[in-house]
Design a protein around this motif. Sequence first.
Motif, PDB file in Angstrom:
ATOM      1  N   TYR A  75       0.815  -1.212   0.000  1.00  0.00           N
ATOM      2  CA  TYR A  75       0.000   0.000   0.000  1.00  0.00           C
ATOM      3  C   TYR A  75       0.851   1.266   0.000  1.00  0.00           C
ATOM      4  CZ  TYR A  75      -3.333  -3.531   1.548  1.00  0.00           C
ATOM      5  OH  TYR A  75      -4.108  -4.668   1.646  1.00  0.00           O
ATOM      6  N   ALA A  77       2.252   2.710  -2.871  1.00  0.00           N
ATOM      7  CA  ALA A  77       1.978   3.503  -4.077  1.00  0.00           C
ATOM      8  C   ALA A  77       0.481   3.513  -4.364  1.00  0.00           C
ATOM      9  CB  ALA A  77       2.755   2.960  -5.271  1.00  0.00           C
ATOM     10  N   TRP A  78      -0.108   4.708  -4.407  1.00  0.00           N
ATOM     11  CA  TRP A  78      -1.546   4.814  -4.691  1.00  0.00           C
ATOM     12  C   TRP A  78      -1.880   4.274  -6.072  1.00  0.00           C
ATOM     13  CZ3 TRP A  78      -3.991   7.601  -8.559  1.00  0.00           C
ATOM     14  CH2 TRP A  78      -5.387   7.684  -8.459  1.00  0.00           C
ATOM     15  N   GLN A  79      -1.027   4.531  -7.048  1.00  0.00           N
ATOM     16  CA  GLN A  79      -1.300   4.084  -8.412  1.00  0.00           C
ATOM     17  C   GLN A  79      -1.349   2.555  -8.498  1.00  0.00           C
ATOM     18  OE1 GLN A  79       1.045   6.173  -7.499  1.00  0.00           O
ATOM     19  NE2 GLN A  79       0.899   8.085  -8.683  1.00  0.00           N
ATOM     20  N   GLY A  80      -0.436   1.884  -7.810  1.00  0.00           N
ATOM     21  CA  GLY A  80      -0.427   0.426  -7.850  1.00  0.00           C
ATOM     22  C   GLY A  80      -1.648  -0.182  -7.197  1.00  0.00           C
ATOM     23  N   ALA A  82      -4.613   1.290  -6.838  1.00  0.00           N
ATOM     24  CA  ALA A  82      -5.776   1.588  -7.683  1.00  0.00           C
ATOM     25  C   ALA A  82      -5.812   0.677  -8.907  1.00  0.00           C
ATOM     26  CB  ALA A  82      -5.730   3.055  -8.123  1.00  0.00           C
ATOM     27  N   ALA A  83      -4.660   0.405  -9.509  1.00  0.00           N
ATOM     28  CA  ALA A  83      -4.625  -0.478 -10.673  1.00  0.00           C
ATOM     29  C   ALA A  83      -5.029  -1.898 -10.306  1.00  0.00           C
ATOM     30  CB  ALA A  83      -3.230  -0.465 -11.290  1.00  0.00           C
ATOM     31  N   VAL A 201     -13.757   2.936 -12.061  1.00  0.00           N
ATOM     32  CA  VAL A 201     -12.538   3.747 -11.990  1.00  0.00           C
ATOM     33  C   VAL A 201     -12.579   4.632 -10.749  1.00  0.00           C
ATOM     34  CG1 VAL A 201     -11.169   5.510 -13.163  1.00  0.00           C
ATOM     35  CG2 VAL A 201     -12.241   3.685 -14.491  1.00  0.00           C
ATOM     36  N   SER A 204     -12.208   2.485  -7.597  1.00  0.00           N
ATOM     37  CA  SER A 204     -10.821   2.058  -7.400  1.00  0.00           C
ATOM     38  C   SER A 204      -9.958   3.201  -6.885  1.00  0.00           C
ATOM     39  CB  SER A 204     -10.245   1.518  -8.714  1.00  0.00           C
ATOM     40  OG  SER A 204     -11.013   0.429  -9.190  1.00  0.00           O
ATOM     41  N   ALA A 205     -10.179   4.400  -7.417  1.00  0.00           N
ATOM     42  CA  ALA A 205      -9.392   5.547  -6.972  1.00  0.00           C
ATOM     43  C   ALA A 205      -9.664   5.880  -5.510  1.00  0.00           C
ATOM     44  CB  ALA A 205      -9.696   6.756  -7.865  1.00  0.00           C
ATOM     45  N   ALA A 208      -8.404   3.000  -3.249  1.00  0.00           N
ATOM     46  CA  ALA A 208      -6.951   3.030  -3.097  1.00  0.00           C
ATOM     47  C   ALA A 208      -6.526   4.122  -2.132  1.00  0.00           C
ATOM     48  CB  ALA A 208      -6.295   3.233  -4.461  1.00  0.00           C
TER      49      ALA A 208
END
Length: 219
Positions: A75, A77-80, A82-83, A201, A204-205, A208
């Motif tokens: 946890y 990286a937010w991008q990872g 969320a993906a 989307v 997920s955002a 995350a």
Amino acid sequence: MRAVSKPRRRPNPVLPVPHRSPAARPAPGRGQRSITQPLCAAAFLAAYPLGMWQGSQGGEYAVQLAGHLLSPESYTAWQGVAAALLSGIFLTLLCIFAAGFCAVGTGLLCLVFAAQGGYLGFCAAAVCLQNGAKALLVYRALLSFPELAALALSLWLARYAGRLCAGLNQSIFAGGAARGRLQADARRLALRFLLAAALSVGVSAVGAGIAVFVAGILL
């Protein structure tokens, strides 16, 4: 003497019986409550304790999964995050969308929800078995929002997939569906799938963000 002529009785006009074309027939199930959503919810609830039982048996995969779910590195990286959440939600929605184009898709939809419920139950049991009840509460705080939101989106999309399944089933096994019904249901399902994908989307955002924030405090 002239015989008295009796007045002739005019025949009653036969009124034409209005013929209802196939297009005017009400689509079965449209005015009634669809049973697809209750069946899918029942499959999810039935598979959840089975997944918990399987996860409570332990094993190498359960240990690795519990370690991954509660690892702070998962946890960072937010991008990872969320993906990863988006890929899981989108895969579920795609399976529901594809099942809608099958005449026996209602059974396939129940299998999708059973797999979803079994996996979530397995994760919860694996976390609790390896790290205790406190770790289970941390896991709930991390991922409850995306899991519940994904379930709500899936049930909403399954409603329209079930309508198309019912129309295809009627068209194949019950003498044909109402004219234009299949095209309308397919178009409606496609639009709802696109809307659900767009909403996933945002889910997920937000999920995350919650997971990264909670992980920074509790892990």
